[in-house]
Design a protein around this motif. Structure first.
Motif, PDB file in Angstrom:
ATOM      1  N   VAL A 256       0.841  -1.200   0.000  1.00 40.23           N
ATOM      2  CA  VAL A 256       0.000   0.000   0.000  1.00 40.23           C
ATOM      3  C   VAL A 256       0.878   1.253   0.000  1.00 40.23           C
ATOM      4  O   VAL A 256       1.734   1.424   0.866  1.00 40.23           O
ATOM      5  CB  VAL A 256      -0.945   0.021   1.218  1.00 40.23           C
ATOM      6  N   GLU A 257       0.646   2.128  -0.974  1.00 42.97           N
ATOM      7  CA  GLU A 257       1.329   3.417  -1.018  1.00 42.97           C
ATOM      8  C   GLU A 257       0.521   4.424  -0.197  1.00 42.97           C
ATOM      9  O   GLU A 257      -0.685   4.580  -0.394  1.00 42.97           O
ATOM     10  CB  GLU A 257       1.435   3.910  -2.459  1.00 42.97           C
ATOM     11  N   VAL A 258       1.193   5.077   0.735  1.00 41.89           N
ATOM     12  CA  VAL A 258       0.546   6.038   1.626  1.00 41.89           C
ATOM     13  C   VAL A 258       1.036   7.438   1.285  1.00 41.89           C
ATOM     14  O   VAL A 258       2.239   7.683   1.197  1.00 41.89           O
ATOM     15  CB  VAL A 258       0.866   5.729   3.106  1.00 41.89           C
ATOM     16  N   GLU A 259       0.109   8.352   1.094  1.00 43.61           N
ATOM     17  CA  GLU A 259       0.462   9.746   0.824  1.00 43.61           C
ATOM     18  C   GLU A 259      -0.195  10.645   1.871  1.00 43.61           C
ATOM     19  O   GLU A 259      -1.398  10.908   1.808  1.00 43.61           O
ATOM     20  CB  GLU A 259       0.010  10.177  -0.573  1.00 43.61           C
ATOM     21  N   PRO A 260       0.578  11.125   2.851  1.00 41.05           N
ATOM     22  CA  PRO A 260       0.021  12.095   3.799  1.00 41.05           C
ATOM     23  C   PRO A 260      -0.104  13.460   3.113  1.00 41.05           C
ATOM     24  O   PRO A 260       0.699  13.798   2.247  1.00 41.05           O
ATOM     25  CB  PRO A 260       1.073  12.161   4.922  1.00 41.05           C
ATOM     26  N   PHE A 261      -1.110  14.230   3.511  1.00 45.63           N
ATOM     27  CA  PHE A 261      -1.187  15.602   3.000  1.00 45.63           C
ATOM     28  C   PHE A 261      -1.674  16.522   4.108  1.00 45.63           C
ATOM     29  O   PHE A 261      -2.459  16.141   4.978  1.00 45.63           O
ATOM     30  CB  PHE A 261      -2.062  15.701   1.745  1.00 45.63           C
ATOM     31  N   GLY A 262      -1.165  17.732   4.098  1.00 48.58           N
ATOM     32  CA  GLY A 262      -1.431  18.678   5.170  1.00 48.58           C
ATOM     33  C   GLY A 262      -2.878  19.141   5.198  1.00 48.58           C
ATOM     34  O   GLY A 262      -3.519  19.323   4.159  1.00 48.58           O
ATOM     35  N   ILE A 263      -3.391  19.354   6.411  1.00 48.33           N
ATOM     36  CA  ILE A 263      -4.755  19.837   6.604  1.00 48.33           C
ATOM     37  C   ILE A 263      -4.743  20.986   7.611  1.00 48.33           C
ATOM     38  O   ILE A 263      -3.766  21.198   8.329  1.00 48.33           O
ATOM     39  CB  ILE A 263      -5.703  18.720   7.093  1.00 48.33           C
ATOM     40  N   SER A 264      -5.842  21.717   7.653  1.00 47.82           N
ATOM     41  CA  SER A 264      -5.959  22.870   8.534  1.00 47.82           C
ATOM     42  C   SER A 264      -6.736  22.481   9.785  1.00 47.82           C
ATOM     43  O   SER A 264      -7.956  22.316   9.753  1.00 47.82           O
ATOM     44  CB  SER A 264      -6.675  24.014   7.801  1.00 47.82           C
ATOM     45  N   HIS A 265      -6.019  22.314  10.908  1.00 45.89           N
ATOM     46  CA  HIS A 265      -6.653  21.937  12.175  1.00 45.89           C
ATOM     47  C   HIS A 265      -5.775  22.448  13.310  1.00 45.89           C
ATOM     48  O   HIS A 265      -4.569  22.659  13.122  1.00 45.89           O
ATOM     49  CB  HIS A 265      -6.801  20.412  12.243  1.00 45.89           C
ATOM     50  N   ASP A 266      -6.363  22.640  14.482  1.00 47.47           N
ATOM     51  CA  ASP A 266      -5.605  23.212  15.598  1.00 47.47           C
ATOM     52  C   ASP A 266      -4.812  22.129  16.332  1.00 47.47           C
ATOM     53  O   ASP A 266      -5.028  21.840  17.498  1.00 47.47           O
ATOM     54  CB  ASP A 266      -6.534  23.970  16.557  1.00 47.47           C
ATOM     55  N   ALA A 267      -3.897  21.543  15.611  1.00 48.00           N
ATOM     56  CA  ALA A 267      -2.993  20.528  16.147  1.00 48.00           C
ATOM     57  C   ALA A 267      -1.589  20.876  15.676  1.00 48.00           C
ATOM     58  O   ALA A 267      -1.388  21.797  14.877  1.00 48.00           O
ATOM     59  CB  ALA A 267      -3.407  19.137  15.678  1.00 48.00           C
ATOM     60  N   ALA A 268      -0.594  20.128  16.174  1.00 51.55           N
ATOM     61  CA  ALA A 268       0.805  20.495  15.930  1.00 51.55           C
ATOM     62  C   ALA A 268       1.193  20.420  14.453  1.00 51.55           C
ATOM     63  O   ALA A 268       1.755  21.368  13.897  1.00 51.55           O
ATOM     64  CB  ALA A 268       1.723  19.603  16.761  1.00 51.55           C
TER      65      ALA A 268
END
Length: 265
Positions: free
Chosen positions: A114-126
């Motif tokens: 499985v190829e995993v691609e994280p992508f940035g999101i807008s949330h009040d976390a680090a």
């Protein structure tokens, strides 16, 4: 590929996904016992898991991580910011440094087949991320805890077979509800959560002929309910500037505390 919501809501989130050979969890914000009970319904055991992908460090996404990681030697994939915050959380206990795998938004990596691609999101976390996952030509995404979406997010969610997308709250219910004003501002802000309306509008930008399944997830217990989320998202699709109607797609609301049936494609 397979995808199943073990739990999805403001009180706890855990999504199972992967291939026939590679079993993956996205978040573990419920007890390890509940995770194991959900996996059992899928005929998967904790020892079969190849990785745990974390979106961010909030308790409703990491509650069970410590026990699962220690019990199964489970690799934990998260951004540096998320890991740093987790190490300060006494409730998780100590997690072996060797189990942490630092990931970065927009840098793909493999877990099994499985190829995993994280992508940035807008949330009040680090340093929060959502995930796009691919096995061969099959593709899914788990995208929750987003205060807003933009062209970048839309691009990451195009040409999916299956999506689990946040539909956290009904704006009017939230505005007239019992939450204190600062919390209402947080949820409605750009680092908060997607409303039912926003979820429907985002879907309009990523719908295509090959979309096989849409899950609406991370519903607020106090500011939403299943029927309202479902009908609001459907209405946004019906009214949207798209060639599709809501009836063209299999849309289902993920249960807050119940393991759903697995969707396989």
């Amino acid at each position: 590929m397979r995808l199943c919501s073990i739990a999805s809501g403001s009180s706890g989130n855990c999504i199972y996904t992967g291939s026939a050979k590679t079993h993956i969890l996205v978040d573990a914000g419920i007890s390890a016992k509940k995770v194991e009970e959900g996996l059992k319904k899928l005929q998967v055991e904790g020892k079969d898991l190849k990785g745990l992908l974390l979106t961010h460090e909030h308790s409703d996404h990491v509650k069970g991580v410590g026990i699962l990681a220690r019990r199964y030697g489970l690799p934990v994939y998260a951004t540096a910011g998320t890991i740093a915050q987790m190490k300060r959380m006494k409730s998780l206990g100590k997690i072996d440094e060797g189990l942490y795998h630092v990931i970065k938004a927009d840098q793909k990596f493999m877990i099994g087949d499985v190829e995993v691609e994280p992508f940035g999101i807008s949330h009040d976390a680090a340093e929060p991320v959502a995930y796009r996952l691919r096995c061969g030509e099959k593709c899914a995404a788990v995208a929750t805890d987003m205060g807003k979406y933009n062209d970048y997010i839309v691009d990451k969610l195009k040409m999916l077979d299956v999506i689990l997308l946040e539909a956290n709250h009904d704006i009017q219910m939230l505005q007239v509800g019992p939450y204190p004003y600062p919390l209402k501002r947080r949820i409605l802000g750009e680092c908060g959560h997607l409303s039912n309306e926003s979820a429907g509008q985002l879907l309009c930008k990523v719908l295509h002929d090959g979309m096989k399944k849409i899950y609406l997830g991370h519903l607020s217990k106090e500011n939403n309910y299943v029927e309202l989320a479902y009908e609001t998202v459907r209405l946004e699709i019906e009214l949207g500037d798209v060639k599709y109607g809501a009836g063209d797609f299999d849309i289902e609301v993920a249960e807050r505390d119940e393991c759903m049936g697995v969707f396989e494609w």
